[in-house]
Scaffold this motif. Sequence first.
Motif, PDB file in Angstrom:
ATOM      1  N   SER A  53       0.839  -1.191   0.000  1.00 30.73           N
ATOM      2  CA  SER A  53       0.000   0.000   0.000  1.00 30.73           C
ATOM      3  C   SER A  53       0.886   1.257   0.000  1.00 30.73           C
ATOM      4  O   SER A  53       2.059   1.198   0.417  1.00 30.73           O
ATOM      5  N   LYS A  54       0.343   2.362  -0.455  1.00 24.51           N
ATOM      6  CA  LYS A  54       1.139   3.596  -0.482  1.00 24.51           C
ATOM      7  C   LYS A  54       1.546   4.015   0.921  1.00 24.51           C
ATOM      8  O   LYS A  54       2.651   4.514   1.126  1.00 24.51           O
ATOM      9  N   THR A  55       0.674   3.791   1.892  1.00 23.61           N
ATOM     10  CA  THR A  55       1.033   4.173   3.263  1.00 23.61           C
ATOM     11  C   THR A  55       2.181   3.319   3.800  1.00 23.61           C
ATOM     12  O   THR A  55       2.874   3.731   4.730  1.00 23.61           O
ATOM     13  N   ASP A  56       2.386   2.170   3.222  1.00 27.07           N
ATOM     14  CA  ASP A  56       3.509   1.294   3.605  1.00 27.07           C
ATOM     15  C   ASP A  56       4.670   1.406   2.625  1.00 27.07           C
ATOM     16  O   ASP A  56       5.553   0.563   2.620  1.00 27.07           O
ATOM     17  N   GLY A  57       4.636   2.447   1.802  1.00 29.29           N
ATOM     18  CA  GLY A  57       5.753   2.722   0.901  1.00 29.29           C
ATOM     19  C   GLY A  57       5.479   2.472  -0.567  1.00 29.29           C
ATOM     20  O   GLY A  57       6.211   2.964  -1.423  1.00 29.29           O
ATOM     21  N   GLY A  58       4.452   1.665  -0.869  1.00 32.38           N
ATOM     22  CA  GLY A  58       4.115   1.419  -2.265  1.00 32.38           C
ATOM     23  C   GLY A  58       5.168   0.669  -3.056  1.00 32.38           C
ATOM     24  O   GLY A  58       5.131   0.659  -4.288  1.00 32.38           O
ATOM     25  N   THR A  59       6.108   0.021  -2.387  1.00 26.10           N
ATOM     26  CA  THR A  59       7.192  -0.660  -3.101  1.00 26.10           C
ATOM     27  C   THR A  59       6.733  -1.998  -3.674  1.00 26.10           C
ATOM     28  O   THR A  59       5.713  -2.552  -3.262  1.00 26.10           O
ATOM     29  N   THR A  60       7.523  -2.487  -4.630  1.00 28.46           N
ATOM     30  CA  THR A  60       7.186  -3.731  -5.315  1.00 28.46           C
ATOM     31  C   THR A  60       8.301  -4.760  -5.152  1.00 28.46           C
ATOM     32  O   THR A  60       9.465  -4.423  -4.941  1.00 28.46           O
ATOM     33  N   ASP A  61       7.922  -6.028  -5.265  1.00 28.00           N
ATOM     34  CA  ASP A  61       8.854  -7.150  -5.263  1.00 28.00           C
ATOM     35  C   ASP A  61       8.396  -8.125  -6.335  1.00 28.00           C
ATOM     36  O   ASP A  61       7.197  -8.273  -6.566  1.00 28.00           O
ATOM     37  N   PHE A  62       9.382  -8.797  -6.937  1.00 22.63           N
ATOM     38  CA  PHE A  62       9.064  -9.689  -8.052  1.00 22.63           C
ATOM     39  C   PHE A  62       9.797 -11.004  -7.924  1.00 22.63           C
ATOM     40  O   PHE A  62      10.887 -11.090  -7.348  1.00 22.63           O
ATOM     41  N   ALA A  63       9.200 -12.034  -8.528  1.00 23.78           N
ATOM     42  CA  ALA A  63       9.880 -13.308  -8.656  1.00 23.78           C
ATOM     43  C   ALA A  63      11.003 -13.179  -9.681  1.00 23.78           C
ATOM     44  O   ALA A  63      10.928 -12.362 -10.611  1.00 23.78           O
ATOM     45  N   PHE A 120       8.635  -7.148 -15.770  1.00 22.24           N
ATOM     46  CA  PHE A 120       7.274  -6.844 -15.316  1.00 22.24           C
ATOM     47  C   PHE A 120       7.317  -5.731 -14.272  1.00 22.24           C
ATOM     48  O   PHE A 120       8.266  -5.631 -13.487  1.00 22.24           O
ATOM     49  N   THR A 121       6.283  -4.886 -14.291  1.00 22.10           N
ATOM     50  CA  THR A 121       6.110  -3.896 -13.232  1.00 22.10           C
ATOM     51  C   THR A 121       4.666  -3.959 -12.719  1.00 22.10           C
ATOM     52  O   THR A 121       3.749  -4.327 -13.475  1.00 22.10           O
ATOM     53  N   ILE A 122       4.493  -3.638 -11.470  1.00 20.84           N
ATOM     54  CA  ILE A 122       3.163  -3.577 -10.851  1.00 20.84           C
ATOM     55  C   ILE A 122       2.926  -2.145 -10.385  1.00 20.84           C
ATOM     56  O   ILE A 122       3.821  -1.511  -9.815  1.00 20.84           O
ATOM     57  N   SER A 123       1.728  -1.658 -10.643  1.00 15.78           N
ATOM     58  CA  SER A 123       1.356  -0.335 -10.169  1.00 15.78           C
ATOM     59  C   SER A 123      -0.098  -0.369  -9.691  1.00 15.78           C
ATOM     60  O   SER A 123      -0.798  -1.367  -9.873  1.00 15.78           O
ATOM     61  N   ARG A 124      -0.510   0.719  -9.090  1.00 14.84           N
ATOM     62  CA  ARG A 124      -1.872   0.789  -8.571  1.00 14.84           C
ATOM     63  C   ARG A 124      -2.415   2.192  -8.713  1.00 14.84           C
ATOM     64  O   ARG A 124      -1.666   3.164  -8.666  1.00 14.84           O
ATOM     65  N   ASP A 125      -3.717   2.269  -8.908  1.00 13.64           N
ATOM     66  CA  ASP A 125      -4.409   3.554  -8.930  1.00 13.64           C
ATOM     67  C   ASP A 125      -5.485   3.464  -7.841  1.00 13.64           C
ATOM     68  O   ASP A 125      -6.555   2.897  -8.068  1.00 13.64           O
ATOM     69  N   ASP A 126      -5.174   4.020  -6.688  1.00  9.82           N
ATOM     70  CA  ASP A 126      -6.105   3.904  -5.569  1.00  9.82           C
ATOM     71  C   ASP A 126      -7.380   4.712  -5.805  1.00  9.82           C
ATOM     72  O   ASP A 126      -8.418   4.415  -5.203  1.00  9.82           O
ATOM     73  N   SER A 127      -7.323   5.720  -6.673  1.00  7.79           N
ATOM     74  CA  SER A 127      -8.537   6.490  -6.971  1.00  7.79           C
ATOM     75  C   SER A 127      -9.530   5.664  -7.787  1.00  7.79           C
ATOM     76  O   SER A 127     -10.725   5.959  -7.797  1.00  7.79           O
TER      77      SER A 127
END
Lengths: 116, 111
Positions: free
Chosen positions: A53-63, A70-77
């Motif tokens: 979550s963005k409040t937890d930094g919004g960072t990503t991890d991958f296999a 690959f990239t992961i993103s989010r649009d909370d709106s």
Amino acid sequence: EVQLVESGGGLVKPGGSLRLSCAASGFTFSNAWMSWVRQAPGKGLEWVGRIKSKTDGGTTDFAVPVKGRFTISRDDSKDTLYLQMNSLKTEDTAVYYCTTWGVDYWGQGTLVTVSS
Amino acid sequence: DIVMTQTPLSSPVTLGQPASISCRSSQSLVDSDGNTYLNWLQQRPGQPPRLLIYEISKRFSGVPDRFSGSGAGTDFTLKISRVEPEDVGVYYCMQATQFRTFGQGTKVEIK
């Protein structure tokens, strides 16, 4: 009721790109860590990656097999999770599932086929 | 990476009889918070996986009480007390202590 609805799958050539989406409802998406898991045809499950979550930094991890491609993103709106897949290989052919992280709810999945 | 190994890979069972699946992890799944994040998933034919059991033995919402989980450290078991027709499918153990890894899956079918 938690619902996760994936979309964006399809047929793509090796070396191509595709973006998957996952529309979430029934929970506070902005607070949730989210994940992607895939399943090749007739095979088992393989974790792809995670976003905090963005409040937890919004960072990503991958296999390892997808790291750097690959990239992961989010649009909370929009309560929506994304998986951007680049430099696709035939071995990326799979059903891709969106899941919550923690107590894991699963979507129905979307099929990605990488073939010439 | 933590490797998860399930046995057996196939389990033909008689309706109404019990079934048991074992899962072993390559290292302890006890997290720094003291919890053990070992889950069991069920995948019925043509369906996505769904969570059955989390943290070794906690049944997820709506899961019948004929499903139970046990174990500790690196060795875990899923038991179905009396197999019903809707239990046919593939069962996966999944560790959630260090990202996610899955067992190979155990196919439960009716004899």
